[in-house]
Design a protein around this motif. Structure first.
Motif, PDB file in Angstrom:
ATOM      1  N   MET A   1       0.698  -1.166  -0.233  1.00  0.00           N
ATOM      2  CA  MET A   1      -0.030   0.114   0.002  1.00  0.00           C
ATOM      3  C   MET A   1       1.145   1.312   0.082  1.00  0.00           C
ATOM      4  N   LYS A   2       1.963   0.910   0.679  1.00  0.00           N
ATOM      5  CA  LYS A   2       2.832   2.153   0.617  1.00  0.00           C
ATOM      6  C   LYS A   2       3.314   2.628  -0.685  1.00  0.00           C
ATOM      7  N   TYR A   3       3.866   1.569  -1.441  1.00  0.00           N
ATOM      8  CA  TYR A   3       4.621   1.917  -2.549  1.00  0.00           C
ATOM      9  C   TYR A   3       3.637   2.600  -3.678  1.00  0.00           C
ATOM     10  N   PHE A   4       2.291   1.874  -3.341  1.00  0.00           N
ATOM     11  CA  PHE A   4       1.130   2.570  -4.324  1.00  0.00           C
ATOM     12  C   PHE A   4       0.894   4.041  -3.942  1.00  0.00           C
ATOM     13  N   MET A   5       0.734   4.230  -2.679  1.00  0.00           N
ATOM     14  CA  MET A   5       0.820   6.017  -2.400  1.00  0.00           C
ATOM     15  C   MET A   5       1.820   6.605  -2.822  1.00  0.00           C
ATOM     16  N   VAL A   6       3.029   6.177  -2.949  1.00  0.00           N
ATOM     17  CA  VAL A   6       4.220   7.115  -3.396  1.00  0.00           C
ATOM     18  C   VAL A   6       4.082   6.844  -4.788  1.00  0.00           C
ATOM     19  N   TYR A   7       3.710   5.857  -5.527  1.00  0.00           N
ATOM     20  CA  TYR A   7       3.393   5.893  -7.116  1.00  0.00           C
ATOM     21  C   TYR A   7       2.386   6.940  -7.466  1.00  0.00           C
ATOM     22  N   LEU A   8       1.170   6.974  -6.734  1.00  0.00           N
ATOM     23  CA  LEU A   8       0.393   7.867  -7.018  1.00  0.00           C
ATOM     24  C   LEU A   8       0.635   9.396  -6.996  1.00  0.00           C
ATOM     25  N   LEU A   9       1.373   9.531  -5.809  1.00  0.00           N
ATOM     26  CA  LEU A   9       1.962  10.913  -5.614  1.00  0.00           C
ATOM     27  C   LEU A   9       2.859  11.364  -6.736  1.00  0.00           C
ATOM     28  N   THR A  10       3.746  10.526  -7.060  1.00  0.00           N
ATOM     29  CA  THR A  10       4.656  10.715  -8.031  1.00  0.00           C
ATOM     30  C   THR A  10       4.021  11.149  -9.384  1.00  0.00           C
ATOM     31  N   VAL A  11       2.995  10.253  -9.732  1.00  0.00           N
ATOM     32  CA  VAL A  11       2.330  10.570 -10.856  1.00  0.00           C
ATOM     33  C   VAL A  11       1.463  11.839 -10.897  1.00  0.00           C
ATOM     34  N   SER A  12       0.996  12.140  -9.824  1.00  0.00           N
ATOM     35  CA  SER A  12       0.127  13.386  -9.521  1.00  0.00           C
ATOM     36  C   SER A  12       1.200  14.514  -9.912  1.00  0.00           C
ATOM     37  N   ILE A  13       2.250  14.397  -9.155  1.00  0.00           N
ATOM     38  CA  ILE A  13       2.976  15.595  -9.306  1.00  0.00           C
ATOM     39  C   ILE A  13       3.415  15.881 -10.772  1.00  0.00           C
ATOM     40  N   ALA A  14       3.854  14.807 -11.619  1.00  0.00           N
ATOM     41  CA  ALA A  14       4.134  14.900 -12.877  1.00  0.00           C
ATOM     42  C   ALA A  14       3.065  15.316 -13.762  1.00  0.00           C
ATOM     43  N   ALA A  15       1.775  15.259 -13.422  1.00  0.00           N
ATOM     44  CA  ALA A  15       0.741  15.422 -13.976  1.00  0.00           C
ATOM     45  C   ALA A  15       0.477  17.046 -13.691  1.00  0.00           C
ATOM     46  N   VAL A  16       0.693  17.547 -12.815  1.00  0.00           N
ATOM     47  CA  VAL A  16       0.701  18.904 -12.320  1.00  0.00           C
ATOM     48  C   VAL A  16       1.684  19.644 -13.076  1.00  0.00           C
ATOM     49  N   ILE A  17       2.764  19.165 -13.044  1.00  0.00           N
ATOM     50  CA  ILE A  17       4.012  20.030 -13.893  1.00  0.00           C
ATOM     51  C   ILE A  17       3.919  19.766 -15.193  1.00  0.00           C
ATOM     52  N   MET A  18       3.293  18.755 -15.733  1.00  0.00           N
ATOM     53  CA  MET A  18       3.184  18.927 -17.252  1.00  0.00           C
ATOM     54  C   MET A  18       1.966  19.844 -17.318  1.00  0.00           C
ATOM     55  N   THR A  19       0.880  19.889 -16.786  1.00  0.00           N
ATOM     56  CA  THR A  19      -0.339  20.795 -17.044  1.00  0.00           C
ATOM     57  C   THR A  19       0.314  22.128 -16.947  1.00  0.00           C
ATOM     58  N   VAL A  20       0.779  22.472 -16.008  1.00  0.00           N
ATOM     59  CA  VAL A  20       1.503  23.826 -15.919  1.00  0.00           C
ATOM     60  C   VAL A  20       2.492  24.147 -16.674  1.00  0.00           C
ATOM     61  N   SER A  21       3.178  23.499 -17.170  1.00  0.00           N
ATOM     62  CA  SER A  21       4.003  23.667 -18.212  1.00  0.00           C
ATOM     63  C   SER A  21       3.462  23.782 -19.719  1.00  0.00           C
ATOM     64  N   ASP A  22       2.628  23.016 -19.811  1.00  0.00           N
ATOM     65  CA  ASP A  22       1.712  23.087 -21.155  1.00  0.00           C
ATOM     66  C   ASP A  22       0.999  24.585 -21.220  1.00  0.00           C
ATOM     67  N   LYS A  23       0.559  25.015 -19.941  1.00  0.00           N
ATOM     68  CA  LYS A  23       0.168  26.493 -20.413  1.00  0.00           C
ATOM     69  C   LYS A  23       0.943  27.460 -20.345  1.00  0.00           C
ATOM     70  N   SER A  24       1.959  27.080 -19.875  1.00  0.00           N
ATOM     71  CA  SER A  24       3.246  28.166 -19.905  1.00  0.00           C
ATOM     72  C   SER A  24       3.512  28.226 -21.317  1.00  0.00           C
ATOM     73  N   ARG A  25       3.799  27.012 -22.131  1.00  0.00           N
ATOM     74  CA  ARG A  25       4.243  26.934 -23.415  1.00  0.00           C
ATOM     75  C   ARG A  25       3.468  27.584 -24.135  1.00  0.00           C
ATOM     76  N   ALA A  26       2.147  27.145 -24.183  1.00  0.00           N
ATOM     77  CA  ALA A  26       0.911  27.891 -24.826  1.00  0.00           C
ATOM     78  C   ALA A  26       0.897  29.372 -24.834  1.00  0.00           C
ATOM     79  N   LYS A  27       1.231  30.018 -23.627  1.00  0.00           N
ATOM     80  CA  LYS A  27       1.420  31.462 -23.549  1.00  0.00           C
ATOM     81  C   LYS A  27       2.512  32.054 -24.533  1.00  0.00           C
ATOM     82  N   LYS A  28       3.603  31.203 -24.605  1.00  0.00           N
ATOM     83  CA  LYS A  28       4.648  31.632 -25.171  1.00  0.00           C
ATOM     84  C   LYS A  28       5.163  31.041 -26.578  1.00  0.00           C
ATOM     85  N   HIS A  29       3.760  30.592 -27.143  1.00  0.00           N
ATOM     86  CA  HIS A  29       3.857  29.923 -28.217  1.00  0.00           C
ATOM     87  C   HIS A  29       4.842  29.090 -28.784  1.00  0.00           C
ATOM     88  N   LYS A  30       5.401  28.151 -27.674  1.00  0.00           N
ATOM     89  CA  LYS A  30       6.440  27.266 -28.111  1.00  0.00           C
ATOM     90  C   LYS A  30       5.917  25.796 -28.098  1.00  0.00           C
TER      91      LYS A  30
END
Length: 91
Positions: A1-30
């Protein structure tokens, strides 16, 4: 269960970073993060974090594909987890 929670936390952080990055890139036309990559990350467990982030930063909120697709993924993942926990007797 502990490893599953660490996995979910890691994927969730990656999802947030990708989403914020995509918005930033959209604003900069990258070069953007592909929708396919965003959906794969959501399907791997980052759907809730990605959905909340998109609503918070107002990114892709006019795209029905995301505003309907992500809640459907969250629902499916919740149903699968509920089934697995109930069938294993884990509460």
């Amino acid at each position: 269960m502990k490893y599953f929670m660490v996995y979910l936390l890691t994927v969730s952080i990656a999802a947030v970073i990708m989403t914020v990055s995509d918005k930033s890139r959209a604003k900069k036309h990258k070069r953007r993060v592909s929708e396919k990559t965003l959906f794969i990350t959501a399907a791997l467990g980052g759907s809730a974090a990605m959905y909340i982030t998109m609503l918070t930063i107002r990114h892709k909120t006019k795209h029905k594909r995301f505003m309907i697709g992500l809640p459907l993924i969250i629902f499916a993942q919740t149903a699968i987890l509920w089934y697995l926990f109930m069938s294993k007797g884990i509460y």
